[in-house]
Design an enzyme around this catalytic site. Structure first.
Site, mmCIF file in Angstrom:
data_model
loop_
_atom_site.group_PDB
_atom_site.id
_atom_site.type_symbol
_atom_site.label_atom_id
_atom_site.label_comp_id
_atom_site.label_asym_id
_atom_site.label_seq_id
_atom_site.Cartn_x
_atom_site.Cartn_y
_atom_site.Cartn_z
ATOM 1 N N LYS A 27 22.070 12.980 14.879
ATOM 2 C CA LYS A 27 21.502 12.948 16.229
ATOM 3 C C LYS A 27 21.094 11.535 16.623
ATOM 4 O O LYS A 27 21.280 11.125 17.755
ATOM 5 C CB LYS A 27 20.294 13.890 16.291
ATOM 6 C CG LYS A 27 20.690 15.345 16.469
ATOM 7 C CD LYS A 27 19.470 16.236 16.567
ATOM 8 C CE LYS A 27 18.856 16.427 15.201
ATOM 9 N NZ LYS A 27 17.692 17.302 15.185
ATOM 10 N N GLU B 193 15.272 20.234 14.614
ATOM 11 C CA GLU B 193 14.217 19.519 15.299
ATOM 12 C C GLU B 193 14.736 19.232 16.707
ATOM 13 O O GLU B 193 15.825 18.685 16.859
ATOM 14 C CB GLU B 193 13.888 18.202 14.585
ATOM 15 C CG GLU B 193 12.738 17.512 15.282
ATOM 16 C CD GLU B 193 12.336 16.183 14.645
ATOM 17 O OE1 GLU B 193 12.857 15.818 13.581
ATOM 18 O OE2 GLU B 193 11.485 15.528 15.273
ATOM 19 N N ARG C 67 25.806 18.053 3.316
ATOM 20 C CA ARG C 67 25.933 18.027 4.766
ATOM 21 C C ARG C 67 27.382 17.744 5.125
ATOM 22 O O ARG C 67 28.144 17.194 4.329
ATOM 23 C CB ARG C 67 24.992 17.010 5.391
ATOM 24 C CG ARG C 67 25.303 15.566 5.078
ATOM 25 C CD ARG C 67 24.199 14.635 5.569
ATOM 26 N NE ARG C 67 24.123 14.552 7.010
ATOM 27 C CZ ARG C 67 23.053 14.917 7.726
ATOM 28 N NH1 ARG C 67 21.985 15.371 7.130
ATOM 29 N NH2 ARG C 67 23.040 14.792 9.035
HETATM 30 P P1 ATP Z 1 20.485 14.561 12.227
HETATM 31 O O1 ATP Z 1 20.693 13.541 11.172
HETATM 32 O O2 ATP Z 1 21.703 14.906 12.980
HETATM 33 O O3 ATP Z 1 19.308 14.285 13.112
HETATM 34 P P2 ATP Z 1 18.837 16.435 10.974
HETATM 35 O O4 ATP Z 1 18.972 16.934 9.587
HETATM 36 O O5 ATP Z 1 17.718 15.536 11.253
HETATM 37 O O6 ATP Z 1 20.212 15.861 11.412
HETATM 38 P P3 ATP Z 1 17.789 18.819 12.052
HETATM 39 O O7 ATP Z 1 17.639 19.191 13.471
HETATM 40 O O8 ATP Z 1 16.578 18.528 11.265
HETATM 41 O O9 ATP Z 1 18.764 17.589 12.013
HETATM 42 O O10 ATP Z 1 18.702 19.853 11.291
HETATM 43 C C1 ATP Z 1 18.589 21.245 11.380
HETATM 44 C C2 ATP Z 1 19.313 21.840 10.218
HETATM 45 O O11 ATP Z 1 20.684 21.500 10.266
HETATM 46 C C3 ATP Z 1 18.769 21.308 8.914
HETATM 47 O O12 ATP Z 1 18.657 22.364 7.997
HETATM 48 C C4 ATP Z 1 19.793 20.310 8.483
HETATM 49 O O13 ATP Z 1 19.812 20.184 7.088
HETATM 50 C C5 ATP Z 1 21.077 20.907 9.064
HETATM 51 N N1 ATP Z 1 22.060 19.847 9.310
HETATM 52 C C6 ATP Z 1 21.900 18.740 10.052
HETATM 53 N N2 ATP Z 1 23.003 17.962 10.011
HETATM 54 C C7 ATP Z 1 23.887 18.604 9.220
HETATM 55 C C8 ATP Z 1 25.209 18.317 8.762
HETATM 56 N N3 ATP Z 1 25.852 17.211 9.121
HETATM 57 N N4 ATP Z 1 25.819 19.210 7.963
HETATM 58 C C9 ATP Z 1 25.194 20.345 7.593
HETATM 59 N N5 ATP Z 1 23.951 20.673 7.980
HETATM 60 C C10 ATP Z 1 23.291 19.817 8.779
HETATM 61 MG MG MG Z 2 15.748 16.304 10.638
#
Ligand code: ATP
Ligand code: MG
Length: 569
Positions: free
Chosen positions: A283, A42, A273
């Site tokens: 993020k 995102e 994760r």
């Molecule tokens: P954040 O909590 O950092 O905002 P998010 O899951 O909201 O993380 P996205 O941009 O939606 O961030 O993530 C894109 C992809 O990366 C998703 O498939 C998510 O599951 C994966 N992802 C995000 N953070 C991690 C992590 N710490 N380890 C492994 N994969 C991750």
């Molecule tokens: Mg997300």
């Protein structure tokens, strides 16, 4: 299946794990003609090392199985997303060295997603609810209590279609209505208690412009985007485990309709994760550090963002190796920062020539070395255990700098560096003896007067080899440089577990700036050269702030983990 699947394990990008087992089985059963994955950030912040794990997994699987991986921006929240984050993500993914098959935007599917919603309404499987957010969560019940139906749950299909169209046309203010799936208000999975699919948000979208004032939620947009793109394996992190039921419900109810194929359909799989010690990988939290000016920007070298580690000097190869080493599992855990740093060191060991630099200088005057004389000594770039060749010349003269720590006036036992009356070898140069400690008016050591033994290049003095070898630079020739010594961003391993605001655990000493001296040979190298400053760590020039004549070096990583020991003291 491509022939690549027959490669020996290490040549594969992804270590065998439960997902590769699933894919192997799917291919045996001929469920998919091709493996298609996606990396779906995102665009509401910068990518971090956690995302790298997902990138390496999704792109790695596509490569290992001769399939494809798309970069899809999961952009359904107009208020938090921006083109800056899209551009940064593209830069970071490219930097990691993977190539997406297609660059896609969930917001490009808004029209189709709207049609899917209309289909659900028509099928009696979705309804417009006019309760407020608070009422909706109150009506939803609790884990021990089933939810109760909204008074609007049984609106007619016609009324729902009419209201939904009016939502789209901008006829209602934010929050007036939502579209909900009609699933099961008694489900033990709370997510299935009539999840919200659409909400009204009067806000322009960075990619879709002002075409829309209703926006789909993740749970609606994600599975349908996967299905539109022909994704085979939709891999996400464990916190989405409970959302899988909605994913399946939507695809089961919409496959074969509105242009979606009946089969094959994508399935969602969840992996753990990445949580890395002494930092935060979210993020939302990273934004707080940036906006709160706890760091100097998204690319601050202390941050675990990909732009931060890139600026620090970590290579994409090191990140990929790290992701390979940690593997993919189904249970959440924390990863020791030492594993990350070991991957960085192992990578740099073979790419970083060794040079001499002094970070906390102490002047040494060689009283028996002729003033004005300069020698050029030949020094190999590589130690014996790295199979590489190459030499440079280092100047040597009467005045040198050594590291302040490498001299002690009153040494403890076992101190093998320079002491009054003692000998030490200067790396690639002569053996010297300390004759006199010169102090300033306030009693601090100002310089050392030493003598050198001219017959000790490449051989030991008559009295035998000195116990220690120390690094040095030639004072009149060395290049003055700002050196930024980075340390852990947080003082505790898990800043999110301590209770209270996580920023309270920031390490106040995460950045130390010193003025050091580097041997002049570095001026001949491309600015992006990574070095090992012998006995000090791995360094490179800061790509933003370093200028010819005004060099700035970042410490990428120390030579070994000195932190754990220091904490125990
Ligand atoms: P954040 O909590 O950092 O905002 P998010 O899951 O909201 O993380 P996205 O941009 O939606 O961030 O993530 C894109 C992809 O990366 C998703 O498939 C998510 O599951 C994966 N992802 C995000 N953070 C991690 C992590 N710490 N380890 C492994 N994969 C991750
Ligand atoms: Mg997300």
């Amino acid at each position: 299946m491509s022939s690549e699947t027959n490669l020996p394990t290490r040549q594969r990008r992804v270590n065998s794990n439960f997902i590769t087992e699933i894919i192997d089985e799917d291919l045996r059963q001929r469920r998919y003609a091709k493996i298609v994955t996606r990396f779906p950030p995102e665009p509401n912040g910068y990518l971090h090392i956690g995302h790298a794990k997902s990138i390496c997994l999704n792109f790695g699987l596509a490569l290992d199985y001769g399939g494809e991986c798309n970069l899809r921006f999961d952009d359904t929240n107009p208020e938090t997303e921006s083109i800056e984050y899209v551009d940064a993500a593209k830069r970071d993914v490219q930097w990691l060295g993977v190539q997406w098959a297609r660059e896609l935007y969930a917001s490009d599917y808004f029209e189709r997603l709207y049609e899917f919603a209309v289909q659900l309404i028509t099928d009696g499987k979705a309804y417009v609810d006019s309760l407020s957010d608070e009422e909706i969560s109150e009506y939803r019940g609790t884990v021990t209590q089933p939810g109760k139906p909204s008074p609007y749950r049984d609106r007619s299909v016609e009324e729902n279609l009419e209201l939904f169209r009016h939502m789209r046309d901008g006829g209602f203010p934010d929050g007036a209505h939502v579209l909900r799936a009609k699933i099961d208000l008694a489900s033990r999975n709370m997510k299935l208690r009539d999840p919200v699919l659409y909400r009204i948000v009067h806000a322009p979208h960075y990619h879709a412009g002002d075409a829309w004032c209703i926006y789909p939620l993740y749970d609606f947009a994600h599975p349908l985007s996967d299905a539109i793109e022909g994704i085979s394996h939709s891999i996400c992190t464990l916190e989405f485990e409970n959302n899988r039921a909605i994913y399946d419900w939507l695809l089961e109810n919409l496959r074969g309709k509105c242009g979606l194929p009946h089969a094959p359909r994508p399935y969602q799989y969840e992996f753990a994760r990445l949580n890395l010690d002494y930092t935060v990988l979210s993020k939302r939290k990273l934004i707080k550090l940036v906006d709160g000016r706890h760091v100097q920007g998204w690319d601050d070298p202390r941050l675990p963002t990909l732009s931060g580690v890139r600026r620090r000097g970590v290579t994409p190869e090191a990140i990929r190796e790290f992701c390979y080493r940690i593997g993919v599992a189904k249970t959440n855990s924390r990863v020791d920062l030492g594993i990350f740093e070991a991957a960085v060191r192992d990578d740099l060991n073979h790419r970083a020539p060794r040079v001499l630099a002094v970070l906390r200088p102490l002047k040494v005057v060689l009283t028996n070395y002729p003033g004005g004389k300069v020698e050029q000594l030949e020094a190999p770039y590589w130690p014996h255990d790295v199979p590489k060749e190459g030499w440079r010349q280092v100047p040597f003269s009467r005045e040198l700098y050594i590291e302040r720590d490498d001299f002690m006036e009153h040494p403890p036992k076992g101190f093998h560096r320079l002491v009054p009356g003692g000998h030490v070898r200067l790396r690639h140069a002569y053996v010297i003896r300390c004759d006199e400690v010169v102090k300033n008016a306030s009693g601090e050591i100002a310089e050392l007067h030493c003598t050198y033994d001219p017959d000790t290049i490449g051989k030991n003095p008559a009295g035998g080899a000195p116990k220690g070898t120390i690094h040095w630079v030639c004072a009149p020739h060395a290049v003055k440089a700002e050196v930024r010594l980075y340390d852990r961003l947080f003082g505790v391993a898990d800043p999110e577990a301590g209770g209270g605001e996580f920023t309270a655990y920031l390490n106040p000493a995460s950045l130390t700036v010193v003025e050091g001296y580097v041997e002049p040979s570095v001026l001949q190298d491309p600015p992006a050269t990574r070095y090992q400053f012998e006995r000090l760590g791995y360094f490179w020039q800061d790509p933003e702030d370093s200028r010819p004549g005004d060099l700035v070096f970042n410490r990428i990583v120390t030579l070994r983990d000195s932190w754990t020991k220091a904490q125990r003291k």
